[in-house]
Design a protein around this motif. Structure first.
Motif, PDB file in Angstrom:
ATOM      1  N   THR A   1     -20.469  55.687  85.529  1.00 16.18           N
ATOM      2  CA  THR A   1     -20.585  55.520  86.978  1.00 16.18           C
ATOM      3  C   THR A   1     -19.414  54.703  87.495  1.00 16.18           C
ATOM      4  OG1 THR A   1     -21.883  53.515  86.720  1.00 16.18           O
ATOM      5  CG2 THR A   1     -23.103  55.558  87.008  1.00 16.18           C
ATOM      6  N   TYR A   2     -19.113  54.915  88.771  1.00 10.75           N
ATOM      7  CA  TYR A   2     -18.083  54.113  89.422  1.00 10.75           C
ATOM      8  C   TYR A   2     -18.670  53.665  90.747  1.00 10.75           C
ATOM      9  CZ  TYR A   2     -13.438  52.621  90.847  1.00 10.75           C
ATOM     10  OH  TYR A   2     -12.367  51.865  91.216  1.00 10.75           O
ATOM     11  N   PRO A   3     -18.551  52.366  91.068  1.00  9.45           N
ATOM     12  CA  PRO A   3     -19.184  51.892  92.301  1.00  9.45           C
ATOM     13  C   PRO A   3     -18.548  52.524  93.540  1.00  9.45           C
ATOM     14  CG  PRO A   3     -17.790  50.194  91.340  1.00  9.45           C
ATOM     15  CD  PRO A   3     -17.866  51.303  90.348  1.00  9.45           C
ATOM     16  N   PRO A   4     -19.256  52.524  94.667  1.00  7.74           N
ATOM     17  CA  PRO A   4     -18.764  53.205  95.874  1.00  7.74           C
ATOM     18  C   PRO A   4     -17.682  52.433  96.619  1.00  7.74           C
ATOM     19  CG  PRO A   4     -20.897  52.224  96.278  1.00  7.74           C
ATOM     20  CD  PRO A   4     -20.623  52.040  94.833  1.00  7.74           C
ATOM     21  N   TYR A   5     -17.329  51.232  96.166  1.00  4.25           N
ATOM     22  CA  TYR A   5     -16.265  50.500  96.833  1.00  4.25           C
ATOM     23  C   TYR A   5     -14.998  50.572  95.979  1.00  4.25           C
ATOM     24  CZ  TYR A   5     -18.248  47.201  93.524  1.00  4.25           C
ATOM     25  OH  TYR A   5     -18.751  46.641  92.386  1.00  4.25           O
ATOM     26  N   ALA A   6     -13.841  50.326  96.610  1.00  2.00           N
ATOM     27  CA  ALA A   6     -12.552  50.366  95.896  1.00  2.00           C
ATOM     28  C   ALA A   6     -12.436  51.604  95.022  1.00  2.00           C
ATOM     29  CB  ALA A   6     -12.349  49.107  95.045  1.00  2.00           C
ATOM     30  N   ARG A   7     -12.907  52.721  95.572  1.00  2.00           N
ATOM     31  CA  ARG A   7     -12.883  53.940  94.760  1.00  2.00           C
ATOM     32  C   ARG A   7     -11.735  54.821  95.214  1.00  2.00           C
ATOM     33  NH1 ARG A   7     -18.407  56.933  94.309  1.00  2.00           N
ATOM     34  NH2 ARG A   7     -18.209  56.980  96.555  1.00  2.00           N
ATOM     35  N   PRO A   8     -10.690  54.949  94.404  1.00  2.00           N
ATOM     36  CA  PRO A   8      -9.555  55.782  94.809  1.00  2.00           C
ATOM     37  C   PRO A   8     -10.000  57.241  94.957  1.00  2.00           C
ATOM     38  CG  PRO A   8      -9.007  54.459  92.882  1.00  2.00           C
ATOM     39  CD  PRO A   8     -10.484  54.335  93.086  1.00  2.00           C
TER      40      PRO A   8
ATOM     41  N   SER B   1     -14.455  57.661 103.117  1.00  3.13           N
ATOM     42  CA  SER B   1     -14.359  56.215 102.941  1.00  3.13           C
ATOM     43  C   SER B   1     -13.333  55.874 101.873  1.00  3.13           C
ATOM     44  CB  SER B   1     -15.739  55.631 102.637  1.00  3.13           C
ATOM     45  OG  SER B   1     -15.803  55.110 101.345  1.00  3.13           O
ATOM     46  N   SER B   2     -13.211  56.736 100.827  1.00  3.25           N
ATOM     47  CA  SER B   2     -12.214  56.419  99.808  1.00  3.25           C
ATOM     48  C   SER B   2     -10.801  56.619 100.364  1.00  3.25           C
ATOM     49  CB  SER B   2     -12.440  57.240  98.537  1.00  3.25           C
ATOM     50  OG  SER B   2     -11.924  58.526  98.652  1.00  3.25           O
ATOM     51  N   LEU B   3     -10.612  57.614 101.219  1.00  7.71           N
ATOM     52  CA  LEU B   3      -9.293  57.785 101.847  1.00  7.71           C
ATOM     53  C   LEU B   3      -8.977  56.582 102.737  1.00  7.71           C
ATOM     54  CD1 LEU B   3      -9.174  61.540 102.919  1.00  7.71           C
ATOM     55  CD2 LEU B   3      -8.001  60.450 101.014  1.00  7.71           C
ATOM     56  N   GLY B   4      -9.976  56.148 103.512  1.00 10.98           N
ATOM     57  CA  GLY B   4      -9.778  55.005 104.402  1.00 10.98           C
ATOM     58  C   GLY B   4      -9.427  53.751 103.624  1.00 10.98           C
ATOM     59  N   THR B   5     -10.190  53.526 102.542  1.00 10.68           N
ATOM     60  CA  THR B   5      -9.934  52.349 101.718  1.00 10.68           C
ATOM     61  C   THR B   5      -8.505  52.358 101.224  1.00 10.68           C
ATOM     62  OG1 THR B   5     -12.207  52.490 100.976  1.00 10.68           O
ATOM     63  CG2 THR B   5     -10.753  51.041  99.735  1.00 10.68           C
ATOM     64  N   PHE B   6      -8.013  53.559 100.861  1.00 13.75           N
ATOM     65  CA  PHE B   6      -6.688  53.581 100.257  1.00 13.75           C
ATOM     66  C   PHE B   6      -5.564  53.575 101.279  1.00 13.75           C
ATOM     67  CE2 PHE B   6      -6.765  52.847  95.922  1.00 13.75           C
ATOM     68  CZ  PHE B   6      -8.113  52.727  95.749  1.00 13.75           C
ATOM     69  N   LEU B   7      -5.861  53.911 102.522  1.00  9.09           N
ATOM     70  CA  LEU B   7      -4.866  53.663 103.572  1.00  9.09           C
ATOM     71  C   LEU B   7      -4.679  52.155 103.718  1.00  9.09           C
ATOM     72  CD1 LEU B   7      -5.800  56.308 106.277  1.00  9.09           C
ATOM     73  CD2 LEU B   7      -3.644  56.120 105.024  1.00  9.09           C
ATOM     74  N   VAL B   8      -5.809  51.423 103.765  1.00  8.05           N
ATOM     75  CA  VAL B   8      -5.737  49.962 103.874  1.00  8.05           C
ATOM     76  C   VAL B   8      -5.057  49.376 102.637  1.00  8.05           C
ATOM     77  CG1 VAL B   8      -7.086  47.851 104.118  1.00  8.05           C
ATOM     78  CG2 VAL B   8      -7.806  49.932 105.295  1.00  8.05           C
TER      79      VAL B   8
ATOM     80  N   GLN C   1      -2.050  57.483  94.568  1.00  4.81           N
ATOM     81  CA  GLN C   1      -2.426  58.118  93.305  1.00  4.81           C
ATOM     82  C   GLN C   1      -3.132  57.150  92.372  1.00  4.81           C
ATOM     83  OE1 GLN C   1       0.976  59.953  91.543  1.00  4.81           O
ATOM     84  NE2 GLN C   1       0.650  61.828  92.697  1.00  4.81           N
ATOM     85  N   ALA C   2      -3.512  55.978  92.873  1.00  2.00           N
ATOM     86  CA  ALA C   2      -4.129  54.967  92.018  1.00  2.00           C
ATOM     87  C   ALA C   2      -5.262  55.572  91.214  1.00  2.00           C
ATOM     88  CB  ALA C   2      -4.660  53.830  92.876  1.00  2.00           C
ATOM     89  N   PHE C   3      -5.278  55.280  89.962  1.00  2.00           N
ATOM     90  CA  PHE C   3      -6.375  55.757  89.128  1.00  2.00           C
ATOM     91  C   PHE C   3      -6.617  54.828  87.938  1.00  2.00           C
ATOM     92  CE2 PHE C   3      -8.544  58.091  85.879  1.00  2.00           C
ATOM     93  CZ  PHE C   3      -9.456  58.851  86.580  1.00  2.00           C
ATOM     94  N   ASP C   4      -5.577  54.659  87.125  1.00  2.00           N
ATOM     95  CA  ASP C   4      -5.751  54.046  85.812  1.00  2.00           C
ATOM     96  C   ASP C   4      -6.464  52.706  85.846  1.00  2.00           C
ATOM     97  OD1 ASP C   4      -4.010  56.121  85.678  1.00  2.00           O
ATOM     98  OD2 ASP C   4      -2.620  55.169  84.312  1.00  2.00           O
ATOM     99  N   GLU C   5      -5.851  51.725  86.577  1.00  2.00           N
ATOM    100  CA  GLU C   5      -6.440  50.395  86.466  1.00  2.00           C
ATOM    101  C   GLU C   5      -7.764  50.303  87.207  1.00  2.00           C
ATOM    102  OE1 GLU C   5      -4.161  51.306  88.408  1.00  2.00           O
ATOM    103  OE2 GLU C   5      -3.431  49.831  89.835  1.00  2.00           O
ATOM    104  N   PHE C   6      -7.906  51.075  88.281  1.00  2.00           N
ATOM    105  CA  PHE C   6      -9.187  51.085  88.988  1.00  2.00           C
ATOM    106  C   PHE C   6     -10.285  51.622  88.080  1.00  2.00           C
ATOM    107  CE2 PHE C   6      -6.305  50.749  92.460  1.00  2.00           C
ATOM    108  CZ  PHE C   6      -7.006  50.104  93.446  1.00  2.00           C
ATOM    109  N   PHE C   7      -9.999  52.775  87.494  1.00  2.00           N
ATOM    110  CA  PHE C   7     -11.005  53.407  86.641  1.00  2.00           C
ATOM    111  C   PHE C   7     -11.392  52.493  85.487  1.00  2.00           C
ATOM    112  CE2 PHE C   7     -12.329  56.074  83.094  1.00  2.00           C
ATOM    113  CZ  PHE C   7     -13.290  56.861  83.692  1.00  2.00           C
ATOM    114  N   ASN C   8     -10.377  51.893  84.868  1.00  2.00           N
ATOM    115  CA  ASN C   8     -10.685  51.119  83.672  1.00  2.00           C
ATOM    116  C   ASN C   8     -11.248  49.739  83.972  1.00  2.00           C
ATOM    117  OD1 ASN C   8      -9.947  52.833  81.296  1.00  2.00           O
ATOM    118  ND2 ASN C   8      -8.099  53.019  82.530  1.00  2.00           N
ATOM    119  N   ILE C   9     -11.017  49.229  85.180  1.00  2.00           N
ATOM    120  CA  ILE C   9     -11.597  47.929  85.518  1.00  2.00           C
ATOM    121  C   ILE C   9     -13.004  48.097  86.077  1.00  2.00           C
ATOM    122  CG2 ILE C   9     -11.446  46.000  87.144  1.00  2.00           C
ATOM    123  CD1 ILE C   9      -8.445  45.974  86.722  1.00  2.00           C
TER     124      ILE C   9
END
Lengths: 287, 434
Positions: A232-239, A55-62, A218-226
């Motif tokens: 914990t990190y929620p299951p949506y918008a998870r790179p 699901s994280s791969l799919g999210t990041f294709l979109v 390669q998204a990480f920084d702003e996702f992780f910090n926001i």
């Protein structure tokens, strides 16, 4: 001779870890980087079967399909505007470029805590308040997914300036004689852009799209910090990289699965890049 | 993740160094590494050189802590102990360094070593170092650091989370501190006024924080005592479903500028009740004086086995199996965290606001003798639960977090979500315990 130290650094810090990571992906490697239990493609199968990773791969294709064209259009647009302006050109260039100098982490924290905080005195909610709306907890709700607004605006703000500079440089290399010739032939506005500017920008455009694609996956920084909260990190918008960090490469130290996931991600980036290269013709001689 | 350790900001470059970086660290270990250990002065002949030990701590936020631990190390005479204060991603960098020969001899780790460290024989058994003192340590915390009948770390100092409320707001609304989850919902509704919400469980509505307490409230746990999956149960469905009802009730504070681990939401009057850490008590006291009280997380009234609970956590002092002086390292850890009770008391109470890990020291802690602080210290003994069990691996935790988020935020069916976690957890349990 002169490149010696750089090559050595590259080998030790880039190539050896990459090759080692590929090696690890074929082993059961819990808490060790010198594993002994060979598992073949077991780790890859596990990762492909893992619905959260898929699901994280799919999210990041979109995500890539959205953010790449958006950033492209906006940065090209800004570059065109800035290159046309006659007054205070240096000022506008600097202003749009300035966010590039800002750390992703710092920007993420500002977006999260001041602009889009969920209480009535957050900046966005203050504006909503003027319009007579209730405050919106932007990062707490998933329906509607307001968190994308927060993340995408942060990313656009951080990135547009950099690609704008690339486009500006390319725009300035287009020979004025081409425009003069086009003007004599009666080309105007959109026609000039479509038939002179865009084709002349092709090498830059291809490079920009490639960089944007790699950045998106390669998204990480702003996702992780926001979006992460205290472990914990929620299951949506998870790179994909964030998912790997939580399950394998952080506290987990499950280097086998982590490396397999990283290799899969690298392959996806490589395939998309190759396809994109075929379509747009990177490296092909400019006509 | 015990206590007031706020997630250090992390970026992609640092993430990527974790996997490959562990390898690079191994390669570099040969080229002279700095572990913080002074090179053993083996030149002296007859005197017998003292062993040199490297001790690692994460960066505590409270002023004076670093000087304190350096002072403790200096006071130890049987070995030369060099303290390394490690800012940033302590857990990850320490775990990576244990893979190499360049790690610490003695180090602290949140809730003791991970199951993979124990299974990977990266840490040594500390049972004999604790010895008879074991019964004096907080039961929940010590249990968390025990595997296979052996104790793998010495608990240093306890942090806990609990429900804090504004007395005046409850009085005004005619609400008494809730005894059950059902009471809590009623109270949250009654306390929600124009600009004040009734309850704050974190900006994600408790999805990240309240999973454990909601299981304990229903009389369940992550794992049963025999280390099998613990919450495939209707009571868990009810309990987790209640969290969803709270989320949609508009009585929960969401999107506060500072999250649950900071007391600002309570002290700025954004909420009447907040689940937060004991470490916020000095801030609350400063802002509200005596206008606050605390209770454990209530039990689920409808579940007969339901229990009140408070999550407790502690950094545990571990000894690396790769240490060149395992015995000396163990002797030092025992000296500091078992024998030197005055130093343990100083460490727990003089800098941040924590609870000593030994029950006998509670009566000696001047900070814990009155008011809400005294109540809290007793809750840790009576209702303490380790945040998650030792065998609950990061992979289980991620699946659990996904489940919580989907139930609370998306309204997913708890029963189906629990089944998903069960599948992940059983595979992990098989790998770890099997």
């Amino acid at each position: 001779m002169f490149v010696g130290p750089f090559v050595l650094g590259l080998v030790v810090f880039i190539y050896v870890p990459i090759i080692w990571s590929a090696y690890l992906s074929f082993f059961s490697a819990y808490n060790t980087v010198t594993p002994t239990t060979f598992v073949g493609f077991g780790n890859y199968l596990d990762m492909v079967r893992d619905p959260a990773f898929r699901s994280s791969l799919g999210t990041f294709l979109v995500f890539a399909a959205f953010i790449v064209p958006t950033t492209f259009v906006l940065s090209l647009g800004t570059a065109l505007l800035v290159s046309r302006t006659r007054v205070m050109q240096a000022f506008f260039r600097s202003v749009f470029f300035l966010p590039v100098a800002c750390s992703y982490v710092v920007a993420a924290l500002i977006w999260k805590m001041s602009i889009f905080s969920g209480v009535r005195f957050g900046l966005a909610n203050t504006i909503l308040g003027w319009l007579g709306r209730d405050p919106v907890p932007f990062l707490s709700l998933t329906h509607p997914p307001w968190y994308w607004l927060v993340i995408v605006t942060a990313r656009l703000w951080l990135q547009i300036g950099f690609y704008m500079i690339l486009f500006l440089a390319a725009l300035q290399r287009i020979s004025p004689t081409l425009y003069e010739a086009a003007a004599i032939d009666g080309a105007r506005g959109w026609q000039v852009f479509r038939w002179i500017t865009l084709p002349q920008l092709r090498p830059t455009s291809t490079a920009v799209i490639l960089l944007l694609l790699i950045n998106a996956f390669q998204a990480f920084d702003e996702f992780f910090n926001i979006l992460s909260t205290f472990g914990t990190y929620p299951p949506y918008a998870r790179p994909p990289l964030v998912y790997l960090y939580y399950t394998a490469l952080g506290q987990g130290q499950d280097f086998g699965h982590g490396s397999a996931g990283a290799v899969i991600l690298t392959l996806i980036i490589a395939i998309v890049a190759v396809v994109q290269g075929r379509l747009t013709g990177i490296g092909r001689a400019v006509d | 993740m015990s206590g007031n350790v706020v997630n250090a900001p992390l970026d992609r470059r640092r993430l990527l160094t974790l996997g490959g970086g562990a390898v690079a660290a191994g390669l570099l270990a040969a080229c002279g590494s700095n572990t913080g250990r002074t090179t053993s002065s083996s030149t002296s002949g007859s005197g017998g050189a003292k062993p040199a030990l490297a001790q690692w701590y994460h960066q505590y936020g409270e002023a004076g802590t670093q000087q304190a631990v350096e002072g403790y190390a200096k006071a130890y005479t049987a070995a030369t102990v060099t303290v390394t204060w490690k800012p940033g991603d302590y857990d990850q960098s320490t775990a990576a360094s244990l893979l190499t020969g360049s790690g610490p001899d003695v180090f602290e780790y949140g809730n003791g070593p991970t199951i993979d460290m124990i299974k990977g024989q990266q840490v040594v058994d500390m049972t004999d170092a604790i010895g008879a003192a074991a019964s004096d340590y907080n039961d929940a915390v010590l249990k968390r650091m025990t595997y296979d009948g052996k104790i793998w770390a010495i608990p240093q100092v306890i942090d806990m989370q609990l429900l804090v409320y504004r007395k005046s707001m409850l009085d005004k609304a005619g609400v008494t501190p809730p005894e059950t989850i059902e009471d809590l919902r009623t109270a949250a509704a009654a306390l929600t006024k124009d600009k004040v919400k009734g309850l704050f469980l974190g900006n994600d509505g408790g999805a990240g924080l309240m999973g454990g307490p909601m299981l304990w409230a229903a009389g369940l746990d992550f794992l049963k005592d025999d280390n099998t999956f613990g919450f495939d149960d209707d009571a868990a469905v009810t309990s987790l479903g209640t969290l969803r009802e709270l989320f949609t009730s508009k009585h929960l504070l969401l999107g506060a500028p500072a999250d649950w681990f900071d007391a600002s939401a309570l002290t700025q009057g954004l909420t009447a009740m907040q689940f937060t850490g004991l470490w916020t008590f000095p801030d609350i006291k400063k802002a509200l004086g005596d206008d606050f009280g605390c209770i454990p997380w209530p039990k689920l009234g409808s579940a007969s086995a339901g229990k009140k609970s408070v999550p407790v956590g502690a950094y545990g002092s571990c000894v690396s199996a790769k240490s060149k002086n395992v015995d000396a390292a163990k002797a030092f850890a025992k000296w500091l965290w078992v024998d030197q009770t005055d130093k343990q008391l100083d460490f727990a109470t003089a800098y941040g606001f924590h609870i000593p890990s030994r029950k006998a020291l509670l009566a000696k802690a001047t900070t814990l003798q009155s008011g809400p602080a005294k109540d809290a210290a007793q809750y840790a003994v009576d209702f303490g639960h380790a945040q998650s069990p030792l065998l609950w691996t990061p992979k289980c935790q991620t699946a659990f977090g996904d489940m919580m988020s989907k139930i609370v935020k998306d309204g997913a069916d708890p029963k189906a979500q629990i089944a998903t976690v069960k599948a992940v957890a059983q595979a992990e349990l098989k790998r770890v315990a099997g």
